[in-house]
Design a protein around this motif. Structure first.
Motif, PDB file in Angstrom:
ATOM      1  N   GLY A 124      44.077  40.536  51.961  1.00 19.76           N
ATOM      2  CA  GLY A 124      45.528  40.569  51.790  1.00 19.76           C
ATOM      3  C   GLY A 124      46.190  39.210  51.913  1.00 19.76           C
ATOM      4  O   GLY A 124      47.414  39.116  51.969  1.00 19.76           O
ATOM      5  N   LYS A 125      45.395  38.143  51.931  1.00 19.45           N
ATOM      6  CA  LYS A 125      45.935  36.785  52.095  1.00 19.45           C
ATOM      7  C   LYS A 125      45.783  35.933  50.839  1.00 19.45           C
ATOM      8  O   LYS A 125      46.042  34.740  50.870  1.00 19.45           O
ATOM      9  CB  LYS A 125      45.262  36.100  53.284  1.00 19.45           C
ATOM     10  N   GLY A 126      45.316  36.522  49.749  1.00 19.23           N
ATOM     11  CA  GLY A 126      45.176  35.787  48.498  1.00 19.23           C
ATOM     12  C   GLY A 126      43.825  35.149  48.271  1.00 19.23           C
ATOM     13  O   GLY A 126      43.644  34.397  47.309  1.00 19.23           O
ATOM     14  N   VAL A 127      42.859  35.437  49.130  1.00 17.96           N
ATOM     15  CA  VAL A 127      41.528  34.829  49.010  1.00 17.96           C
ATOM     16  C   VAL A 127      40.827  35.281  47.729  1.00 17.96           C
ATOM     17  O   VAL A 127      40.267  34.466  46.989  1.00 17.96           O
ATOM     18  CB  VAL A 127      40.654  35.146  50.244  1.00 17.96           C
ATOM     19  N   GLY A 128      40.866  36.573  47.451  1.00 18.34           N
ATOM     20  CA  GLY A 128      40.211  37.092  46.255  1.00 18.34           C
ATOM     21  C   GLY A 128      40.760  36.458  44.992  1.00 18.34           C
ATOM     22  O   GLY A 128      40.009  36.039  44.112  1.00 18.34           O
ATOM     23  N   LYS A 129      42.067  36.358  44.921  1.00 20.74           N
ATOM     24  CA  LYS A 129      42.707  35.755  43.748  1.00 20.74           C
ATOM     25  C   LYS A 129      42.323  34.277  43.634  1.00 20.74           C
ATOM     26  O   LYS A 129      42.032  33.781  42.539  1.00 20.74           O
ATOM     27  CB  LYS A 129      44.225  35.898  43.862  1.00 20.74           C
ATOM     28  N   ALA A 130      42.297  33.578  44.757  1.00 17.01           N
ATOM     29  CA  ALA A 130      41.921  32.156  44.753  1.00 17.01           C
ATOM     30  C   ALA A 130      40.474  31.986  44.286  1.00 17.01           C
ATOM     31  O   ALA A 130      40.169  31.070  43.512  1.00 17.01           O
ATOM     32  CB  ALA A 130      42.111  31.557  46.151  1.00 17.01           C
ATOM     33  N   GLN A 131      39.574  32.867  44.742  1.00 16.02           N
ATOM     34  CA  GLN A 131      38.173  32.795  44.308  1.00 16.02           C
ATOM     35  C   GLN A 131      38.066  33.007  42.806  1.00 16.02           C
ATOM     36  O   GLN A 131      37.378  32.259  42.116  1.00 16.02           O
ATOM     37  CB  GLN A 131      37.323  33.850  45.033  1.00 16.02           C
ATOM     38  N   LEU A 132      38.748  34.034  42.296  1.00 19.84           N
ATOM     39  CA  LEU A 132      38.686  34.306  40.859  1.00 19.84           C
ATOM     40  C   LEU A 132      39.232  33.143  40.053  1.00 19.84           C
ATOM     41  O   LEU A 132      38.662  32.757  39.035  1.00 19.84           O
ATOM     42  CB  LEU A 132      39.442  35.595  40.523  1.00 19.84           C
ATOM     43  N   HIS A 133      40.348  32.566  40.505  1.00 20.32           N
ATOM     44  CA  HIS A 133      40.927  31.429  39.784  1.00 20.32           C
ATOM     45  C   HIS A 133      39.987  30.223  39.810  1.00 20.32           C
ATOM     46  O   HIS A 133      39.863  29.507  38.811  1.00 20.32           O
ATOM     47  CB  HIS A 133      42.297  31.054  40.358  1.00 20.32           C
ATOM     48  N   ALA A 134      39.313  29.993  40.933  1.00 19.21           N
ATOM     49  CA  ALA A 134      38.378  28.865  41.030  1.00 19.21           C
ATOM     50  C   ALA A 134      37.173  29.063  40.111  1.00 19.21           C
ATOM     51  O   ALA A 134      36.725  28.116  39.458  1.00 19.21           O
ATOM     52  CB  ALA A 134      37.920  28.682  42.479  1.00 19.21           C
TER      53      ALA A 134
END
Length: 159
Positions: free
Chosen positions: A91-101
């Motif tokens: 819920g802190k944006g980690v998943g989205k950051a991983q996908l974007h990276a």
């Protein structure tokens, strides 16, 4: 709070140790015992690409990816095989950051596409993937199916 995603360096012992701690947590959600040989073998694969996320320098998640090749498009393809965000970091944006990276890495290195599999009942993952414009290709590419054959029956019920 700063989220940083790093491409795993297979020869980096610190990356290996941090990955192992996250991998142990990941496996705790399945009925699979941890075997340290998995990490050694994984990190030795020439087509392995790993990504690890950090929040304020503490490990927060990982993605295990494998490179393949599209013969009809003459470009590499990246498959996200395992994708994990630590429970304390959800819920802190980690998943989205991983996908974007992963996407940026693939764009920078001229990959054709990124593929992944997700269980029908994994609502949170499907919501994340959809928010990043991933599509269920069975719907997009009508008439195509994703098939598999397990070669060892003892693995059928596993990941």
């Amino acid at each position: 709070m700063e989220i940083l995603v790093k491409h795993i360096e297979p020869g980096n012992s610190e990356h290996k140790n941090l990955f192992e701690s996250l991998f142990r947590e990941y496996l705790s959600g399945f009925s699979v015992a941890f075997d340290p040989a998995v990490i050694e073998q994984l990190f030795a694969l020439s087509y392995f690409h790993g990504f690890m996320s950090f929040i304020d320098d503490k490990p927060a998640g990982f993605a295990v990816c494998f490179e393949s090749f599209s013969t009809y498009r003459l470009q590499r393809v990246m498959n996200i095989h395992d994708f994990m965000v630590a429970n304390r970091c959800r819920g802190k944006g980690v998943g989205k950051a991983q996908l974007h990276a992963i996407e940026q890495y693939c764009r920078d290195n001229h990959y054709l596409k990124i593929t992944l599999e997700v269980a029908d009942d994994n609502v949170a993952a499907k919501k994340l993937y959809s928010s990043c414009q991933y599509e269920d290709y069975r719907v997009v590419l009508k008439g195509q199916q994703h098939w598999q054959k397990y070669l060892n029956n003892r693995n059928k019920g596993l990941i």
